[in-house]
Design a protein around this motif. Structure first.
Motif, PDB file in Angstrom:
ATOM      1  N   ASN A 180       0.828  -1.203   0.000  1.00  0.00           N
ATOM      2  CA  ASN A 180       0.000   0.000   0.000  1.00  0.00           C
ATOM      3  C   ASN A 180       0.865   1.257   0.000  1.00  0.00           C
ATOM      4  O   ASN A 180       0.556   2.243  -0.689  1.00  0.00           O
ATOM      5  CB  ASN A 180      -0.926   0.013   1.221  1.00  0.00           C
ATOM      6  CG  ASN A 180      -2.262  -0.658   0.943  1.00  0.00           C
ATOM      7  OD1 ASN A 180      -2.726  -0.693  -0.182  1.00  0.00           O
ATOM      8  ND2 ASN A 180      -2.875  -1.204   1.979  1.00  0.00           N
ATOM      9  N   LEU A 181       1.944   1.234   0.769  1.00  0.00           N
ATOM     10  CA  LEU A 181       2.858   2.375   0.766  1.00  0.00           C
ATOM     11  C   LEU A 181       3.443   2.582  -0.624  1.00  0.00           C
ATOM     12  O   LEU A 181       3.493   3.708  -1.127  1.00  0.00           O
ATOM     13  CB  LEU A 181       3.978   2.154   1.787  1.00  0.00           C
ATOM     14  CG  LEU A 181       5.134   3.163   1.756  1.00  0.00           C
ATOM     15  CD1 LEU A 181       4.643   4.588   1.933  1.00  0.00           C
ATOM     16  CD2 LEU A 181       6.166   2.811   2.822  1.00  0.00           C
ATOM     17  N   GLY A 182       3.871   1.497  -1.271  1.00  0.00           N
ATOM     18  CA  GLY A 182       4.408   1.621  -2.619  1.00  0.00           C
ATOM     19  C   GLY A 182       3.394   2.166  -3.599  1.00  0.00           C
ATOM     20  O   GLY A 182       3.723   2.981  -4.480  1.00  0.00           O
ATOM     21  N   ALA A 183       2.119   1.743  -3.457  1.00  0.00           N
ATOM     22  CA  ALA A 183       1.068   2.246  -4.345  1.00  0.00           C
ATOM     23  C   ALA A 183       0.821   3.731  -4.130  1.00  0.00           C
ATOM     24  O   ALA A 183       0.589   4.496  -5.081  1.00  0.00           O
ATOM     25  CB  ALA A 183      -0.219   1.458  -4.115  1.00  0.00           C
ATOM     26  N   VAL A 184       0.881   4.183  -2.865  1.00  0.00           N
ATOM     27  CA  VAL A 184       0.696   5.605  -2.570  1.00  0.00           C
ATOM     28  C   VAL A 184       1.847   6.421  -3.159  1.00  0.00           C
ATOM     29  O   VAL A 184       1.632   7.487  -3.751  1.00  0.00           O
ATOM     30  CB  VAL A 184       0.587   5.833  -1.049  1.00  0.00           C
ATOM     31  CG1 VAL A 184       0.631   7.318  -0.718  1.00  0.00           C
ATOM     32  CG2 VAL A 184      -0.705   5.224  -0.516  1.00  0.00           C
ATOM     33  N   VAL A 185       3.061   5.926  -3.016  1.00  0.00           N
ATOM     34  CA  VAL A 185       4.216   6.618  -3.597  1.00  0.00           C
ATOM     35  C   VAL A 185       4.036   6.764  -5.106  1.00  0.00           C
ATOM     36  O   VAL A 185       4.313   7.820  -5.686  1.00  0.00           O
ATOM     37  CB  VAL A 185       5.516   5.851  -3.267  1.00  0.00           C
ATOM     38  CG1 VAL A 185       6.690   6.414  -4.065  1.00  0.00           C
ATOM     39  CG2 VAL A 185       5.814   5.925  -1.774  1.00  0.00           C
ATOM     40  N   ARG A 186       3.542   5.714  -5.728  1.00  0.00           N
ATOM     41  CA  ARG A 186       3.332   5.749  -7.184  1.00  0.00           C
ATOM     42  C   ARG A 186       2.270   6.783  -7.550  1.00  0.00           C
ATOM     43  O   ARG A 186       2.429   7.533  -8.528  1.00  0.00           O
ATOM     44  CB  ARG A 186       2.915   4.362  -7.658  1.00  0.00           C
ATOM     45  CG  ARG A 186       2.842   4.211  -9.164  1.00  0.00           C
ATOM     46  CD  ARG A 186       2.582   2.769  -9.543  1.00  0.00           C
ATOM     47  NE  ARG A 186       2.556   2.581 -10.984  1.00  0.00           N
ATOM     48  CZ  ARG A 186       2.402   1.403 -11.576  1.00  0.00           C
ATOM     49  NH1 ARG A 186       2.261   0.311 -10.838  1.00  0.00           N
ATOM     50  NH2 ARG A 186       2.387   1.303 -12.899  1.00  0.00           N
ATOM     51  N   SER A 187       1.184   6.864  -6.782  1.00  0.00           N
ATOM     52  CA  SER A 187       0.130   7.849  -7.060  1.00  0.00           C
ATOM     53  C   SER A 187       0.631   9.270  -6.837  1.00  0.00           C
ATOM     54  O   SER A 187       0.304  10.185  -7.595  1.00  0.00           O
ATOM     55  CB  SER A 187      -1.086   7.569  -6.171  1.00  0.00           C
ATOM     56  OG  SER A 187      -1.683   6.336  -6.509  1.00  0.00           O
ATOM     57  N   VAL A 188       1.402   9.481  -5.771  1.00  0.00           N
ATOM     58  CA  VAL A 188       1.951  10.814  -5.497  1.00  0.00           C
ATOM     59  C   VAL A 188       2.819  11.273  -6.663  1.00  0.00           C
ATOM     60  O   VAL A 188       2.745  12.423  -7.112  1.00  0.00           O
ATOM     61  CB  VAL A 188       2.748  10.809  -4.176  1.00  0.00           C
ATOM     62  CG1 VAL A 188       3.546  12.100  -4.017  1.00  0.00           C
ATOM     63  CG2 VAL A 188       1.808  10.634  -2.990  1.00  0.00           C
ATOM     64  N   ALA A 189       3.636  10.373  -7.177  1.00  0.00           N
ATOM     65  CA  ALA A 189       4.484  10.717  -8.319  1.00  0.00           C
ATOM     66  C   ALA A 189       3.642  11.019  -9.559  1.00  0.00           C
ATOM     67  O   ALA A 189       3.935  11.955 -10.316  1.00  0.00           O
ATOM     68  CB  ALA A 189       5.463   9.585  -8.601  1.00  0.00           C
ATOM     69  N   ALA A 190       2.573  10.243  -9.762  1.00  0.00           N
ATOM     70  CA  ALA A 190       1.753  10.402 -10.963  1.00  0.00           C
ATOM     71  C   ALA A 190       1.020  11.736 -10.998  1.00  0.00           C
ATOM     72  O   ALA A 190       0.829  12.325 -12.075  1.00  0.00           O
ATOM     73  CB  ALA A 190       0.751   9.248 -11.064  1.00  0.00           C
ATOM     74  N   PHE A 191       0.610  12.238  -9.816  1.00  0.00           N
ATOM     75  CA  PHE A 191      -0.212  13.455  -9.780  1.00  0.00           C
ATOM     76  C   PHE A 191       0.563  14.672  -9.278  1.00  0.00           C
ATOM     77  O   PHE A 191      -0.034  15.662  -8.847  1.00  0.00           O
ATOM     78  CB  PHE A 191      -1.445  13.214  -8.914  1.00  0.00           C
ATOM     79  CG  PHE A 191      -2.390  12.201  -9.503  1.00  0.00           C
ATOM     80  CD1 PHE A 191      -3.086  12.465 -10.672  1.00  0.00           C
ATOM     81  CD2 PHE A 191      -2.556  10.962  -8.907  1.00  0.00           C
ATOM     82  CE1 PHE A 191      -3.934  11.530 -11.235  1.00  0.00           C
ATOM     83  CE2 PHE A 191      -3.411  10.013  -9.461  1.00  0.00           C
ATOM     84  CZ  PHE A 191      -4.101  10.291 -10.630  1.00  0.00           C
ATOM     85  N   GLY A 192       1.875  14.622  -9.349  1.00  0.00           N
ATOM     86  CA  GLY A 192       2.678  15.804  -9.052  1.00  0.00           C
ATOM     87  C   GLY A 192       2.801  16.139  -7.589  1.00  0.00           C
ATOM     88  O   GLY A 192       3.038  17.307  -7.238  1.00  0.00           O
ATOM     89  N   GLY A 193       2.669  15.147  -6.701  1.00  0.00           N
ATOM     90  CA  GLY A 193       2.822  15.387  -5.267  1.00  0.00           C
ATOM     91  C   GLY A 193       4.281  15.545  -4.876  1.00  0.00           C
ATOM     92  O   GLY A 193       5.198  15.325  -5.670  1.00  0.00           O
ATOM     93  N   HIS A 194       4.487  15.925  -3.619  1.00  0.00           N
ATOM     94  CA  HIS A 194       5.839  16.236  -3.147  1.00  0.00           C
ATOM     95  C   HIS A 194       6.384  15.234  -2.133  1.00  0.00           C
ATOM     96  O   HIS A 194       7.495  15.443  -1.621  1.00  0.00           O
ATOM     97  CB  HIS A 194       5.865  17.639  -2.546  1.00  0.00           C
ATOM     98  CG  HIS A 194       5.493  18.701  -3.533  1.00  0.00           C
ATOM     99  ND1 HIS A 194       4.208  19.216  -3.617  1.00  0.00           N
ATOM    100  CD2 HIS A 194       6.208  19.317  -4.506  1.00  0.00           C
ATOM    101  CE1 HIS A 194       4.171  20.123  -4.581  1.00  0.00           C
ATOM    102  NE2 HIS A 194       5.367  20.209  -5.137  1.00  0.00           N
ATOM    103  N   GLY A 195       5.639  14.184  -1.845  1.00  0.00           N
ATOM    104  CA  GLY A 195       6.196  13.164  -0.960  1.00  0.00           C
ATOM    105  C   GLY A 195       5.151  12.527  -0.067  1.00  0.00           C
ATOM    106  O   GLY A 195       3.969  12.895  -0.074  1.00  0.00           O
ATOM    107  N   VAL A 196       5.619  11.553   0.701  1.00  0.00           N
ATOM    108  CA  VAL A 196       4.763  10.769   1.585  1.00  0.00           C
ATOM    109  C   VAL A 196       5.375  10.788   2.982  1.00  0.00           C
ATOM    110  O   VAL A 196       6.599  10.726   3.130  1.00  0.00           O
ATOM    111  CB  VAL A 196       4.642   9.314   1.092  1.00  0.00           C
ATOM    112  CG1 VAL A 196       3.747   8.488   2.008  1.00  0.00           C
ATOM    113  CG2 VAL A 196       4.125   9.279  -0.343  1.00  0.00           C
TER     114      VAL A 196
END
Length: 316
Positions: A180-196
């Motif tokens: 789940n953490l890896g999936a969140v990291v992937r989504s953050v990267a996809a939508f221009g987020g700045h980190g987890v």
């Protein structure tokens, strides 16, 4: 005659000049004091005041802090080792059992490790690999994964502000599955987020499983670790960042939340328990994701992706 002699002595004692036993103070006073210091080192000079002001400003400048390191990890077994190498999981050493059966997976793993160029290949007897893995079925291949270098929560917001952008950060509360953490990291990267941000205790960390699920995005999306998640969220609020918690009983639907336009931290709880009490009370808003299909909840990766998409859409 006696009076004249006394007057002469009195006049002589009142004369100015060096006295007996002065120790040569007059002579030392006439000696040079060395070269003139530069203007920046001369007290009272305008350049000295400028230099002192710059030094004080540098001392006040915040220094990036690290969130510490994770623990090293062993990936064991032919398929897991091959998949970790294929998916870009960081590694330092590939241990290969002596006299191993050289099947296709072994050859592919060795080829991938060689292509990386920075992975050491070590041959070891089976007994040594058994000891390293505590008797796990390693099938002759063991991959050493180095400790993950976590950021500090403040680093994520600071990097966004430095780039002239509103921070878009996801914090995980009680999420224990590395996938789940890896999936969140992937989504953050996809939508221009700045980190987890993840808590230091009772939470998933950046293991080999998280790296694999992130599909390589963990290499460019920082993960920060907080000693206390509630205090980290309060620090974000003091920096002017809105904290939004996802909850099934949230007062507002995610599509109606205007706060997603600006600096925001999205807090996602575990699939079973949701947000913890203290974290839920700290949030500025509690929002829900409408689910016409009737599902009770979404896993952390999917829920984070939905809200990140809405935030990215509003910012476009």
């Amino acid at each position: 005659m006696a009076g004249n002699s006394q007057r002469r002595n009195r006049r002589t004692s009142n004369k100015k000049g060096a006295t007996v036993g002065s120790g040569g103070k007059r002579r030392r006073g006439l000696e040079g004091k060395g070269p003139t210091p530069p203007a920046s080192a001369r007290k009272g000079h305008v350049k000295n005041r400028v230099a002192n002001a710059r030094a004080k400003q540098a001392a006040r400048r915040p220094v990036a802090r690290r969130g510490g390191k994770g623990s090293s990890e062993m990936v064991v077994g032919r398929n897991p080792v091959f998949e970790a190498l294929r998916d870009g999981v960081p590694a330092t050493t590939l241990y290969v059992q002596q006299f191993i059966d050289n099947d296709e997976r072994v050859r592919e793993a060795l080829q991938l490790a060689g292509q990386r160029g920075n992975i050491h290949l070590m041959e070891a007897p089976r007994a040594e690999l058994d000891r390293m893995t505590n008797g796990l079925n390693h099938q002759g291949l063991v991959l050493q994964v180095p400790p993950y270098e976590y950021a500090h929560p403040e680093d994520l917001a600071a990097a966004a502000f430095d780039d002239g952008e509103d921070p878009l950060i996801v914090a995980l509360d009680g999420v224990t599955d590395p996938r789940n953490l890896g999936a969140v990291v992937r989504s953050v990267a996809a939508f221009g987020g700045h980190g987890v941000v993840v808590p230091e205790r009772r939470a998933a960390g950046m293991t080999a499983g998280a790296w694999k699920t992130s599909a390589g995005t963990a290499a460019r999306t920082p993960v920060a670790r907080a000693t206390n998640l509630t205090r980290a969220l309060e620090a974000y609020q003091k920096a002017g960042i809105t904290v939004v918690g996802l909850a099934a009983d949230g007062e507002t639907e995610v599509g109606e939340l205007e706060a997603l336009d600006g600096p925001v931290v999205i807090v996602v709880g575990s699939e079973g328990k949701g947000l913890s009490r203290l974290v839920g009370e700290t949030c500025d808003f509690r929002v829900r994701i409408p689910m016409p299909g009737g599902a009770e909840s979404l896993n952390a990766g999917v829920a984070a992706g939905v809200v990140l998409y809405e935030a990215a859409r509003r910012r476009a």
